[in-house]
Design an enzyme around this catalytic site. Structure first.
Site, PDB file in Angstrom:
ATOM      1  N   LYS A  22       5.528  15.498   0.627  1.00  0.00           N
ATOM      2  CA  LYS A  22       4.183  15.927   0.243  1.00  0.00           C
ATOM      3  C   LYS A  22       3.974  17.388   0.633  1.00  0.00           C
ATOM      4  CE  LYS A  22       2.224  11.331   0.479  1.00  0.00           C
ATOM      5  NZ  LYS A  22       1.695  10.260   1.322  1.00  0.00           N
ATOM      6  N   GLN A  55      -1.758   9.230   6.555  1.00  0.00           N
ATOM      7  CA  GLN A  55      -0.613   8.432   6.112  1.00  0.00           C
ATOM      8  C   GLN A  55      -0.701   7.010   6.684  1.00  0.00           C
ATOM      9  OE1 GLN A  55       1.909   9.547   3.932  1.00  0.00           O
ATOM     10  NE2 GLN A  55       2.467   7.387   3.950  1.00  0.00           N
ATOM     11  N   ASP A  95      -6.776  10.318  -1.304  1.00  0.00           N
ATOM     12  CA  ASP A  95      -6.085   9.043  -1.543  1.00  0.00           C
ATOM     13  C   ASP A  95      -7.000   8.078  -2.303  1.00  0.00           C
ATOM     14  OD1 ASP A  95      -3.436   8.595  -0.983  1.00  0.00           O
ATOM     15  OD2 ASP A  95      -3.735   8.152   1.148  1.00  0.00           O
TER      16      ASP A  95
END
Ligand code: NDP
Length: 299
Positions: A54, A98, A121
């Protein structure tokens, strides 16, 4: 029939290119650099690889990458305090924590502490609600990537029969909402569904997100259907017990004999996820500054 293989690797590169072009224009025209903050707690090897990838792709797109790596024992209060600082930081337009988080941390609490406008997200309860009510939201990256591929292949999805196999919060449910938003007739199937094969055979669009290696076989596919295989399953290599290989939730070969189009594993949906994370960060940045959003990268 030999299905068209939907090349997610190439499509993801195109999306990243579109993002990079828009980012360059933001910099040149407004002096704005979109910033993505990623919080990693602990040393889970898969998470470390994701976070590294990422970071690399964020920088390649011309954005600023802010990585925060915390010890696995970091108290929940410290993580919440970091999220609050990132919420207040004007250089940060997107925040990703994460998952999975260590067991002592309440993941839902952490996610719902993220400013919804920075929740790239799309897991914050506000974004879930906005998507569910057909309003402008930040949408989870994997289903967004699936939708982009479907729109690219079909154009208008209106009236199509869509079956989503799996009802998780990160893939199945948001995927179903997105397809409903495209005016598909949507069925969500799961582990309690009776006669999965018959349900899947109704689908013009079948999205498989179950985490069961090669569960969907060709005789579950309606001739000409589009099959989106979200599954990523690591299984033993058939010829070499010391190696593993990646397979999807669909048995690609038998499904491709019946389907009109199918995403491969690897190289299908997988690469779209980070591309959509970058797209979401750009979208969040444009919204934060009241600027026009790039076409086709958000819903
Ligand atoms: P979850 O385990 O959270 O959900 C799986 C879903 O599949 C559940 O709704 C479950 O039903 C259903 N299911 C499980 N077994 C069966 C069965 N035998 N028959 C019918 N339904 C079944 O998985 P995720 O949604 O997180 O992920 C699904 C897959 O997608 C995984 O392989 C994962 O690795 C992959 N993935 C890929 C991503 C990417 O490409 N970047 C990102 C995220 C996920 P029930 O609710 O009834 O238990």
């Amino acid at each position: 029939m030999a299905a068209t293989i939907l090349d997610g690797k190439a499509f993801a590169a195109k999306v990243r290119g579109q993002v990079a072009t828009h980012v360059a224009a933001l910099k040149a025209g407004h002096g704005i650099v979109p910033g993505l903050a990623v919080v990693l707690v602990g040393t889970d090897p898969a998470s470390q690889v994701y976070v590294k990838n990422k970071g690399i792709q964020t920088i390649e797109a011309g954005m600023a990458s802010h990585e925060h790596k915390l010890d696995a024992a970091t108290p929940e209060a410290e993580i919440l305090a970091l999220v609050a600082r990132l919420n207040a930081d004007p250089a940060v337009h997107g925040i990703l924590v994460q998952l999975p988080l260590p067991a002592h941390v309440d993941a839902a609490k952490v996610i719902n502490t993220i400013d919804p406008a920075k929740d790239v997200d799309g897991f914050h309860i506000s974004n879930v609600g906005l998507l569910g009510t057909g309003q402008k939201a930040l949408v989870p990256c994997t289903p967004l990537g699936c939708l982009m591929m479907l729109r690219d292949h079909h154009g208008d999805l209106s009236g199509m029969e869509a079956v989503v196999l799996g009802r998780s919060n990160i893939v199945g449910k948001p995927m179903a909402q997105l397809l409903l938003g495209e005016s598909c007739t949507v069925t969500i199937a799961h582990s309690r569904t009776r006669d999965l094969g018959a349900v899947c055979r109704r689908a013009d669009i079948l999205v498989a997100a179950v985490g069961r290696p090669e569960m969907v076989r060709g005789d579950w596919i309606k001739p000409g259907a589009t099959v989106i295989d979200v599954g990523i399953n690591r299984v033993a290599h058939p010829e070499d017990a010391t190696r593993t290989r990646l397979v999807g939730d669909c048995h690609t070969q038998s499904c491709a004999e019946v389907a009109g189009a199918i995403t491969p594993v690897p190289g299908g949906v997988g690469p779209m996820t980070i591309a959509c994370l970058l797209a979401n960060t750009l979208t969040a940045c444009c919204r934060a500054h009241g600027l026009a959003e790039p076409d086709g990268l958000a819903v």
